[in-house]
Scaffold this active site. Structure first.
Site, mmCIF file in Angstrom:
data_model
loop_
_atom_site.group_PDB
_atom_site.id
_atom_site.type_symbol
_atom_site.label_atom_id
_atom_site.label_comp_id
_atom_site.label_asym_id
_atom_site.label_seq_id
_atom_site.Cartn_x
_atom_site.Cartn_y
_atom_site.Cartn_z
ATOM 1 N N GLU A 10 -6.994 4.668 7.894
ATOM 2 C CA GLU A 10 -6.793 6.105 7.643
ATOM 3 C C GLU A 10 -8.049 6.714 7.027
ATOM 4 O O GLU A 10 -8.382 7.874 7.285
ATOM 5 C CB GLU A 10 -5.566 6.304 6.729
ATOM 6 C CG GLU A 10 -4.265 6.088 7.505
ATOM 7 C CD GLU A 10 -3.106 5.553 6.681
ATOM 8 O OE1 GLU A 10 -3.161 5.604 5.438
ATOM 9 O OE2 GLU A 10 -2.135 5.059 7.297
ATOM 10 N N GLU A 50 -5.412 -5.009 10.585
ATOM 11 C CA GLU A 50 -4.399 -3.983 10.811
ATOM 12 C C GLU A 50 -4.717 -3.224 12.096
ATOM 13 O O GLU A 50 -5.554 -2.321 12.089
ATOM 14 C CB GLU A 50 -4.388 -2.981 9.650
ATOM 15 C CG GLU A 50 -4.067 -3.601 8.311
ATOM 16 C CD GLU A 50 -3.530 -2.557 7.336
ATOM 17 O OE1 GLU A 50 -2.386 -2.712 6.911
ATOM 18 O OE2 GLU A 50 -4.231 -1.588 7.044
ATOM 19 N N GLY A 53 2.287 2.350 10.734
ATOM 20 C CA GLY A 53 3.214 3.463 10.572
ATOM 21 C C GLY A 53 3.890 3.906 11.855
ATOM 22 O O GLY A 53 4.503 4.968 11.907
ATOM 23 N N SER A 64 3.361 -2.055 10.338
ATOM 24 C CA SER A 64 4.811 -2.052 10.542
ATOM 25 C C SER A 64 5.478 -3.393 10.225
ATOM 26 O O SER A 64 6.414 -3.805 10.897
ATOM 27 C CB SER A 64 5.157 -1.597 11.974
ATOM 28 O OG SER A 64 4.680 -0.285 12.199
ATOM 29 N N HIS A 78 -9.545 1.094 4.821
ATOM 30 C CA HIS A 78 -8.283 1.319 5.532
ATOM 31 C C HIS A 78 -8.540 2.263 6.704
ATOM 32 O O HIS A 78 -9.345 3.192 6.598
ATOM 33 C CB HIS A 78 -7.238 1.916 4.578
ATOM 34 C CG HIS A 78 -5.871 1.915 5.201
ATOM 35 N ND1 HIS A 78 -5.485 2.860 6.117
ATOM 36 C CD2 HIS A 78 -4.832 1.058 5.081
ATOM 37 C CE1 HIS A 78 -4.247 2.584 6.526
ATOM 38 N NE2 HIS A 78 -3.832 1.497 5.906
ATOM 39 N N GLY A 102 4.788 1.425 4.693
ATOM 40 C CA GLY A 102 6.101 2.061 4.524
ATOM 41 C C GLY A 102 7.128 1.195 3.821
ATOM 42 O O GLY A 102 7.820 1.660 2.896
ATOM 43 N N ASN A 160 0.858 -1.191 0.000
ATOM 44 C CA ASN A 160 0.000 0.000 0.000
ATOM 45 C C ASN A 160 0.894 1.241 0.000
ATOM 46 O O ASN A 160 1.484 1.576 1.011
ATOM 47 C CB ASN A 160 -0.885 -0.049 1.261
ATOM 48 C CG ASN A 160 -1.721 1.206 1.446
ATOM 49 O OD1 ASN A 160 -1.812 2.044 0.548
ATOM 50 N ND2 ASN A 160 -2.332 1.341 2.616
ATOM 51 N N TRP A 161 0.990 1.863 -1.163
ATOM 52 C CA TRP A 161 1.901 3.014 -1.289
ATOM 53 C C TRP A 161 1.322 4.277 -0.654
ATOM 54 O O TRP A 161 1.996 5.302 -0.587
ATOM 55 C CB TRP A 161 2.235 3.278 -2.768
ATOM 56 C CG TRP A 161 2.963 2.135 -3.438
ATOM 57 C CD1 TRP A 161 3.352 0.944 -2.867
ATOM 58 C CD2 TRP A 161 3.410 2.079 -4.800
ATOM 59 N NE1 TRP A 161 3.992 0.162 -3.795
ATOM 60 C CE2 TRP A 161 4.040 0.824 -4.988
ATOM 61 C CE3 TRP A 161 3.321 2.958 -5.883
ATOM 62 C CZ2 TRP A 161 4.599 0.439 -6.217
ATOM 63 C CZ3 TRP A 161 3.870 2.571 -7.113
ATOM 64 C CH2 TRP A 161 4.503 1.328 -7.264
ATOM 65 N N LYS A 162 0.061 4.240 -0.277
ATOM 66 C CA LYS A 162 -0.620 5.402 0.324
ATOM 67 C C LYS A 162 -0.442 6.636 -0.579
ATOM 68 O O LYS A 162 -0.399 6.495 -1.793
ATOM 69 C CB LYS A 162 -0.113 5.633 1.747
ATOM 70 C CG LYS A 162 -0.211 4.357 2.593
ATOM 71 C CD LYS A 162 -0.074 4.587 4.054
ATOM 72 C CE LYS A 162 -0.217 3.256 4.793
ATOM 73 N NZ LYS A 162 -0.174 3.379 6.238
HETATM 74 P P1 PGA Z 1 2.740 0.363 7.667
HETATM 75 O O1 PGA Z 1 1.282 0.523 7.050
HETATM 76 O O2 PGA Z 1 3.319 -0.922 7.108
HETATM 77 O O3 PGA Z 1 3.504 1.579 7.226
HETATM 78 O O4 PGA Z 1 2.583 0.283 9.156
HETATM 79 C C1 PGA Z 1 0.435 -0.582 6.842
HETATM 80 C C2 PGA Z 1 -0.878 -0.113 6.253
HETATM 81 O O5 PGA Z 1 -1.371 0.950 6.633
HETATM 82 O O6 PGA Z 1 -1.455 -0.786 5.389
#
Ligand code: PGA
Length: 251
Positions: free
Chosen positions: A97, A167, A173, A212, A95, A234, A9-11
């Site tokens: 976020e 998640e 993150g 993470s 997600h 990330g 997931n490049w966000k």
């Molecule tokens: P992260 O994000 O690996 O940077 O913790 C995971 C995600 O939000 O899918």
């Protein structure tokens, strides 16, 4: 047998130039044969990535899609049918976020989930608890409710063509990872909840862990019986690190 999946997931990261670099790095990876690899670039770069990874064993998905499957008057949104037209196979739904920062409710997410499936896109439903919810002992209640939102609306059969990503919000993150056992406990509970309705679907659905994940902790997480791969944020922006995570899933 569930085929392991590693999803990147490049966000909201990237420029045309950095995406080109990442495509080059991904194209050079020797990916293990038994796993499925998917990347989720920002929508703007989906075409660039699809063209760039052509012929490689890397699928492409979108980070979000609209509540309606067909194109129409919906300013700013991208229809699942348009994503299919571009060559996408997957879409992230829910997600944390988007749930937290953009206020996406279970009701909206149900519509997105159904609209995606109606076009043949496979949703990856993201669920997980906040730190406060975990500390209050409510992890399974929260995750169970997010999952039930889909099964009550569409039946457990919806997961015959979907993936679930657990998640924990506190691990995204932050550099804090759920321990393999903490993640396994939740994954097992998710599978049991689905099995109470249909054991075949429960045994077949892939449950990814996200939060993470790095090359250094991936093997241990993926070694747990109910963890079928990862959703990587990330660490998916670095092709070599992502490749190492893919190799961990292939072992
Ligand atoms: P992260 O994000 O690996 O940077 O913790 C995971 C995600 O939000 O899918």
């Amino acid at each position: 047998m569930r085929r392991p999946m590693v999803a990147g997931n490049w966000k909201m990261h990237g420029t045309r130039a950095s995406v080109a670099e990442l495509i080059k790095g991904l194209s050079n990876l020797a990916l293990p044969s038994g796993i499925e690899v998917v990347v989720f670039p920002p929508s703007l770069y989906i075409n660039q990535v699809i063209e760039g990874v052509e012929g490689k064993r890397i699928a492409v998905g979108a980070q979000d899609s609209a509540i309606e499957s067909a194109q129409g008057a919906l300013t700013g949104e991208i229809a699942p049918s348009q994503l299919v037209d571009a060559g996408c196979e997957f879409v992230l739904i829910g997600h944390s976020e988007r749930r937290q920062l953009l206020g996406e409710s279970d009701e909206v997410l149900n519509r997105k989930f159904a609209a995606a499936q109606a076009t043949g896109l496979q949703p990856i439903l993201c669920i997980g608890e906040t730190l406060a919810e975990r500390e209050a002992g409510k992890t399974l209640e929260v995750v169970g409710r997010q999952l039930r939102s889909i099964t009550e609306a569409f039946g457990v059969a919806a997961f015959a063509n979907a993936v679930i990503a657990y998640e924990p919000v506190w691990a995204i993150g932050t550099g804090l990872t759920a321990t393999p056992q903490q993640a396994q406990d939740v994954h097992k509970a998710i599978r049991e909840q689905l099995a109470a309705e249909n054991s075949e679907i429960a045994q077949g659905v892939r449950l990814l862990y996200g939060g993470s994940v790095k090359a250094a902790n991936a093997a241990e997480l993926f070694g747990m019986p109910d963890i079928d791969g990862g959703l990587i944020g990330g660490a998916s922006l670095n092709a070599d690190e992502f490749g190492a995570i893919c190799r961990a899933a292939g072992n």
